[in-house]
Design a protein around this motif. Sequence first.
Motif, PDB file in Angstrom:
ATOM      1  N   GLU A 262      11.111  78.271  47.616  1.00  0.00           N
ATOM      2  CA  GLU A 262      11.105  76.953  47.102  1.00  0.00           C
ATOM      3  C   GLU A 262      12.147  76.918  45.959  1.00  0.00           C
ATOM      4  OE1 GLU A 262       7.748  77.464  49.742  1.00  0.00           O
ATOM      5  OE2 GLU A 262       8.398  78.665  48.050  1.00  0.00           O
ATOM      6  N   SER A 263      11.819  78.069  45.022  1.00  0.00           N
ATOM      7  CA  SER A 263      12.685  77.913  43.807  1.00  0.00           C
ATOM      8  C   SER A 263      13.964  78.060  43.965  1.00  0.00           C
ATOM      9  CB  SER A 263      12.146  79.204  42.794  1.00  0.00           C
ATOM     10  OG  SER A 263      10.867  79.139  42.677  1.00  0.00           O
TER      11      SER A 263
ATOM     12  N   ALA B 205      15.364  74.383  44.584  1.00  0.00           N
ATOM     13  CA  ALA B 205      15.143  73.275  43.553  1.00  0.00           C
ATOM     14  C   ALA B 205      16.237  72.810  42.696  1.00  0.00           C
ATOM     15  CB  ALA B 205      13.807  73.867  42.701  1.00  0.00           C
TER      16      ALA B 205
ATOM     17  N   LEU C 132      12.805  67.383  40.977  1.00  0.00           N
ATOM     18  CA  LEU C 132      12.736  68.685  40.400  1.00  0.00           C
ATOM     19  C   LEU C 132      11.645  68.765  39.290  1.00  0.00           C
ATOM     20  CD1 LEU C 132      14.044  71.458  39.657  1.00  0.00           C
ATOM     21  CD2 LEU C 132      15.684  70.175  37.995  1.00  0.00           C
TER      22      LEU C 132
ATOM     23  N   TYR D 213       8.199  69.841  40.912  1.00  0.00           N
ATOM     24  CA  TYR D 213       8.182  71.281  41.263  1.00  0.00           C
ATOM     25  C   TYR D 213       8.055  72.059  40.117  1.00  0.00           C
ATOM     26  CZ  TYR D 213       9.503  75.783  42.863  1.00  0.00           C
ATOM     27  OH  TYR D 213       9.437  77.305  43.405  1.00  0.00           O
TER      28      TYR D 213
ATOM     29  N   LEU E 143      12.182  78.297  36.547  1.00  0.00           N
ATOM     30  CA  LEU E 143      11.898  77.712  37.897  1.00  0.00           C
ATOM     31  C   LEU E 143      10.825  78.628  38.629  1.00  0.00           C
ATOM     32  CD1 LEU E 143      15.687  77.135  39.463  1.00  0.00           C
ATOM     33  CD2 LEU E 143      13.646  75.270  38.840  1.00  0.00           C
TER      34      LEU E 143
END
Length: 239
Positions: free
Chosen positions: A101-102, A105, A139, A142, A165
């Motif tokens: 997922e990073s 992002a 963002l 996240y 991140l």
Amino acid sequence: MSEVPNIELFVKASVDADSVGNCPFSQRLFMILWLKGIKFRLTTVDMKRAPDVLKALAPGSQPPFLLYNDEVKTDTNKIEEFLEEKLAPPEYPKLCCRYKESIGAGEDIFRNFSGYVKNPNPALNDRIEKKFLSTLVKLNMYLETPLPHELDQKPNSTESSRLYLDGDTLTLADCNLLPKLNIVKVVCKQYRDFAIPKELRGLTRYLSNAYKKDEFRYTCPKDSEILMAYQSVAKYLNK
């Protein structure tokens, strides 16, 4: 220990040809090599006056490109993969993300930023700005959400305290996103008097931490270089 490779990174030169120019792809690779901790040569290329030897190295290519021993690489994504494979532990740090997922992002920010600063029509600005702002909020969400390893350490945590991140060290994902966020910050301030809202605490924290890192701060082009690159495409709102 294996033999240290001979590495030269060719990046876009500034307008005065004295420093690095505005190119997030060049900065991305510059950051990766710095984070790897390997010695390398950085060559700025003014393509208007590029010597024939450089044109022969990568005919038809624009910087960045990489010379690794005698091997020329011209595709940024493939260069990243190549360096991560060649400059691997235990001699060099691994920079790939722990969480997939990073990697994605913030991937929609730059596209929406482009539409935002290129629009000259005040009547459309609010709608375009809201769409752009929504990508920053996404963002931020996240960055504020604890990652699994954070929850393992603090199961009741409701907000992340990580620096970047994917955790507390810079990764390939940061090398891709941060150069673009720097451009966004500089251009939006100039053309829209827009700053990233302080209410976006995760994003504000992320950028603050990033600018403290030499690998990011000292690879950024000058603000004037960024603005010069955007003066032909970014539009002030017509009054």
